[in-house]
Motif scaffolding. Sequence first.
Motif, PDB file in Angstrom:
ATOM      1  N   ASP A 145       0.827  -1.207   0.000  1.00  0.00           N
ATOM      2  CA  ASP A 145       0.000   0.000   0.000  1.00  0.00           C
ATOM      3  C   ASP A 145       0.860   1.255   0.000  1.00  0.00           C
ATOM      4  O   ASP A 145       0.504   2.267  -0.616  1.00  0.00           O
TER       5      ASP A 145
ATOM      6  N   GLU B 227       3.745   1.661  -1.419  1.00  0.00           N
ATOM      7  CA  GLU B 227       4.227   1.906  -2.783  1.00  0.00           C
ATOM      8  C   GLU B 227       3.150   2.586  -3.619  1.00  0.00           C
ATOM      9  O   GLU B 227       3.432   3.511  -4.384  1.00  0.00           O
ATOM     10  N   PHE B 228       1.892   2.122  -3.501  1.00  0.00           N
ATOM     11  CA  PHE B 228       0.805   2.779  -4.214  1.00  0.00           C
ATOM     12  C   PHE B 228       0.688   4.234  -3.783  1.00  0.00           C
ATOM     13  O   PHE B 228       0.547   5.150  -4.610  1.00  0.00           O
ATOM     14  N   HIS B 229       0.743   4.464  -2.471  1.00  0.00           N
ATOM     15  CA  HIS B 229       0.625   5.822  -1.940  1.00  0.00           C
ATOM     16  C   HIS B 229       1.738   6.725  -2.477  1.00  0.00           C
ATOM     17  O   HIS B 229       1.503   7.894  -2.796  1.00  0.00           O
TER      18      HIS B 229
ATOM     19  N   TYR C  17       3.790   6.242  -5.288  1.00  0.00           N
ATOM     20  CA  TYR C  17       4.132   6.292  -6.701  1.00  0.00           C
ATOM     21  C   TYR C  17       2.939   6.375  -7.668  1.00  0.00           C
ATOM     22  O   TYR C  17       3.116   6.784  -8.816  1.00  0.00           O
ATOM     23  N   LEU C  18       1.749   5.960  -7.234  1.00  0.00           N
ATOM     24  CA  LEU C  18       0.679   5.707  -8.190  1.00  0.00           C
ATOM     25  C   LEU C  18       0.425   6.877  -9.124  1.00  0.00           C
ATOM     26  O   LEU C  18       0.337   6.710 -10.352  1.00  0.00           O
ATOM     27  N   GLU C  19       0.335   8.083  -8.591  1.00  0.00           N
ATOM     28  CA  GLU C  19       0.048   9.238  -9.440  1.00  0.00           C
ATOM     29  C   GLU C  19       1.196  10.235  -9.465  1.00  0.00           C
ATOM     30  O   GLU C  19       1.054  11.327 -10.030  1.00  0.00           O
TER      31      GLU C  19
END
Length: 448
Positions: free
Chosen positions: A438, A440-442, A444-446
């Motif tokens: 989670d 990593e998503f937080h 890098y995602l956008e």
Amino acid sequence: MNSRVKHELQSETDVETVFACICDLNGVMRGKRLPIDHVDKVKNGSLRMPLSLLGMDIWGEDIEGSELVFDTGDADGIGDYTGRPLSLISWTSRPAAFAQLWMANEDGTPFLGDPRRALAGVCERFRALGLTPVVATELEFYIVDPSEATPQPPCSPVTGKRLDSDGALSLDELQHFDELLNEIYDACRAQNIPADTAISENGAGQFEINMMHVDDPLRAADDAVLFKRLVRGITRKHGFAATFMAKPYGDRAGSGMHVHFSLIDKDGNNVFDNGGEEGTPLLRHAVAGLLRTMQENALVFAPHENSFRRLLPGSHAPSSVAWGYENRTAAIRIPGGHHKARRIEHRVAGADANPYLVLASILGGALLGIEGEWQPPDPIEGDAYSLDLDHLSLDWASAIDAFARGPHIEQIYSKRLKRMFVQCKQQELRRFTRHVTDFEFHSYLEAV
């Protein structure tokens, strides 16, 4: 229940069940539950289990490509009774007993992929030199709130408030959890585990319980394995959970398994004691062996993905290859105190490591140094984190590779155990690399 079992358990409790277990390479207990009337099967070698059980990954899955699975038809071995008396389990719904086994081949010879067999082999080599290791472990663990998906410090049984600060050697924390700790000590007595002092450690809800020195490394490792299991069981009974993860909280202290050891000769003399603070040449040879084998044994001391979050500079856990006198920043510490108790403290292993493998790597490395009369570098002084020293593996993949390629590993372990451990860790690593967190998503995602 037959009278012999009652005598072994030193209890009149109506025990109905025996759990007969082996310890796999990850330190996980695996085995069978038997009615007490079938306890003789435990002792006469009638229990059979797949040899592949010892090499399963942390999720209990077979190792892909292991010759112990499909190549041999997943063949059974013999569950050999270790001889440790049956011990009472008090945290199950009904009283039960626990029996420790280790694995043998079909022809009765020791199965060399069993971690307990590896430690026994190192002990036998010391006996051939007329030396006996005297060993004690120190195990740290966290009590956590089990109601959350991720670990949270527990609420005090006294105040009802959640612990929110570090409390090194806090008497309040010890007393708040007095009932739980008392039951842990009661269970240790019932299982003949020589628990000594307990302290509140650096993290919120973190405790350390030390074991007394014993002149049998196999017993010391047995004690550590059983201790971890009873702590988890009793803590659940009290509505909490206990974890021996090396680093359950990223911003709090990790949990280690420090090992103290000395060597005594046939007359009971401590061969590390020269009457002074510096110790004997034999002590220095042992230190040299520990240092020279430390990097290739890092996978034993830090066997999991989470383990390497603990081995960071400035974290009160060692991150480099060094030794020193009365220096807790060094991986190898020679404690002060009376010269007759001169010993070595090995501070690298996490509480998540397999005690049999930890002791085999430590004692095996020391043995190589003694046999080769290796000489260590000068002991360090001051802060090891600020010095330019050889570093332990920085990540799991590097540790796996170092163990697989280590020039001294096969002088300590059988080729079979080495292969099993590497295959197990490679499979676990592959699975971890397929999971995105989670965080990593937080991050890098956008943003990228």
